[in-house]
Design a protein around this motif. Structure first.
Motif, PDB file in Angstrom:
ATOM      1  N   ARG A 197      39.263  33.889  25.212  1.00 56.07           N
ATOM      2  CA  ARG A 197      39.254  34.640  26.472  1.00 56.07           C
ATOM      3  C   ARG A 197      38.142  35.657  26.374  1.00 56.07           C
ATOM      4  O   ARG A 197      37.825  36.129  25.287  1.00 56.07           O
ATOM      5  CB  ARG A 197      40.597  35.311  26.702  1.00 56.07           C
ATOM      6  CG  ARG A 197      41.714  34.283  26.646  1.00 56.07           C
ATOM      7  CD  ARG A 197      42.919  34.453  27.509  1.00 56.07           C
ATOM      8  NE  ARG A 197      42.906  35.161  28.740  1.00 56.07           N
ATOM      9  CZ  ARG A 197      42.768  34.600  29.941  1.00 56.07           C
ATOM     10  NH1 ARG A 197      42.551  33.314  30.034  1.00 56.07           N
ATOM     11  NH2 ARG A 197      42.842  35.313  31.032  1.00 56.07           N
ATOM     12  N   ILE A 204      35.669  38.896  28.601  1.00 60.42           N
ATOM     13  CA  ILE A 204      35.521  39.845  29.705  1.00 60.42           C
ATOM     14  C   ILE A 204      34.089  39.781  30.200  1.00 60.42           C
ATOM     15  O   ILE A 204      33.146  39.902  29.407  1.00 60.42           O
ATOM     16  CB  ILE A 204      35.875  41.275  29.255  1.00 60.42           C
ATOM     17  CG1 ILE A 204      37.326  41.328  28.777  1.00 60.42           C
ATOM     18  CG2 ILE A 204      35.612  42.280  30.382  1.00 60.42           C
ATOM     19  CD1 ILE A 204      37.698  42.612  28.052  1.00 60.42           C
ATOM     20  N   TRP A 211      37.990  33.903  31.874  1.00 55.29           N
ATOM     21  CA  TRP A 211      37.211  35.119  32.110  1.00 55.29           C
ATOM     22  C   TRP A 211      38.002  36.136  32.934  1.00 55.29           C
ATOM     23  O   TRP A 211      38.610  35.778  33.933  1.00 55.29           O
ATOM     24  CB  TRP A 211      35.929  34.800  32.874  1.00 55.29           C
ATOM     25  CG  TRP A 211      34.934  34.028  32.074  1.00 55.29           C
ATOM     26  CD1 TRP A 211      34.757  32.678  32.080  1.00 55.29           C
ATOM     27  CD2 TRP A 211      33.980  34.554  31.164  1.00 55.29           C
ATOM     28  NE1 TRP A 211      33.743  32.331  31.228  1.00 55.29           N
ATOM     29  CE2 TRP A 211      33.249  33.471  30.650  1.00 55.29           C
ATOM     30  CE3 TRP A 211      33.659  35.841  30.734  1.00 55.29           C
ATOM     31  CZ2 TRP A 211      32.230  33.628  29.724  1.00 55.29           C
ATOM     32  CZ3 TRP A 211      32.641  36.007  29.810  1.00 55.29           C
ATOM     33  CH2 TRP A 211      31.948  34.906  29.317  1.00 55.29           C
ATOM     34  N   ARG A 212      37.923  37.379  32.520  1.00 53.41           N
ATOM     35  CA  ARG A 212      38.386  38.513  33.338  1.00 53.41           C
ATOM     36  C   ARG A 212      37.134  39.284  33.733  1.00 53.41           C
ATOM     37  O   ARG A 212      36.333  39.653  32.878  1.00 53.41           O
ATOM     38  CB  ARG A 212      39.328  39.416  32.552  1.00 53.41           C
ATOM     39  CG  ARG A 212      39.758  40.649  33.347  1.00 53.41           C
ATOM     40  CD  ARG A 212      40.883  41.414  32.659  1.00 53.41           C
ATOM     41  NE  ARG A 212      40.485  42.038  31.425  1.00 53.41           N
ATOM     42  CZ  ARG A 212      40.112  43.333  31.301  1.00 53.41           C
ATOM     43  NH1 ARG A 212      40.067  44.119  32.347  1.00 53.41           N
ATOM     44  NH2 ARG A 212      39.793  43.817  30.119  1.00 53.41           N
TER      45      ARG A 212
END
Length: 168
Positions: A29, A31, A58-59
């Motif tokens: 994961r 950012i 993705w954040r």
């Protein structure tokens, strides 16, 4: 200390895709720290295309100015991708902020990050000398920012026509 990477290249050289691949290679994961602002329909479309290309791993954190603070706030386990430094610089210059001080703060912060961070920037100094003072000031500032950030990063990559070249 987290790994730090700077990827540079010309417009549409493939640097953002390379950065996305590298960032996800550092963690499942990630950012995405986006510095772009949609001041017009064309830029809104560009931002939408970038977002559509990214998957659920993705954040996104949108931050046009306070990049050092955002890196401090997001430091942890997930790798971060900052796309891009030249838009961040443009935002700083147009807002009248101290871009040189912001760059120094960012450079001091990079080695202290525990999670990896990948930066994308544009190589702007290989073209003609711009005809207006603001464009020349931006070109010069971008070159200085790129030099400073590259010294603070562990790796430097140049992307040319979709082909990455490791410089450092």
């Amino acid at each position: 200390m987290g790994k730090s990477i700077l990827i540079t290249g010309g417009v549409r050289s493939g640097k953002s895709r390379l950065a996305e691949d590298m960032t996800l290679g550092l963690g499942r994961r990630a950012i995405y720290i986006a510095t772009a602002q949609a001041h017009d329909a064309e830029m809104a479309d560009r931002i939408a295309r970038h977002q559509a290309r990214r998957g659920p791993e993705w954040r996104t954190v949108a931050e046009p100015l306070q990049l050092a603070r955002t890196l401090r706030d997001t430091d942890g386990d997930a790798p971060r991708l900052v796309d891009c430094l030249t838009l961040w610089l443009s935002n700083l210059m147009l807002s009248g902020a101290d871009w040189d001080g912001a760059c120094a703060e960012l450079c001091a912060l990079i080695p202290r990050q525990s999670a990896p961070v990948v930066f994308v920037t544009n190589e702007v100094g290989a073209g003609i000398v711009p005809e207006n003072a603001l464009a020349r000031a931006f070109r010069d500032a971008a070159g200085l920012v790129n030099q400073s950030i590259s010294r603070s990063c562990d790796e430097l990559w140049l992307c040319v026509a979709g082909h990455p070249i490791k410089v450092k």
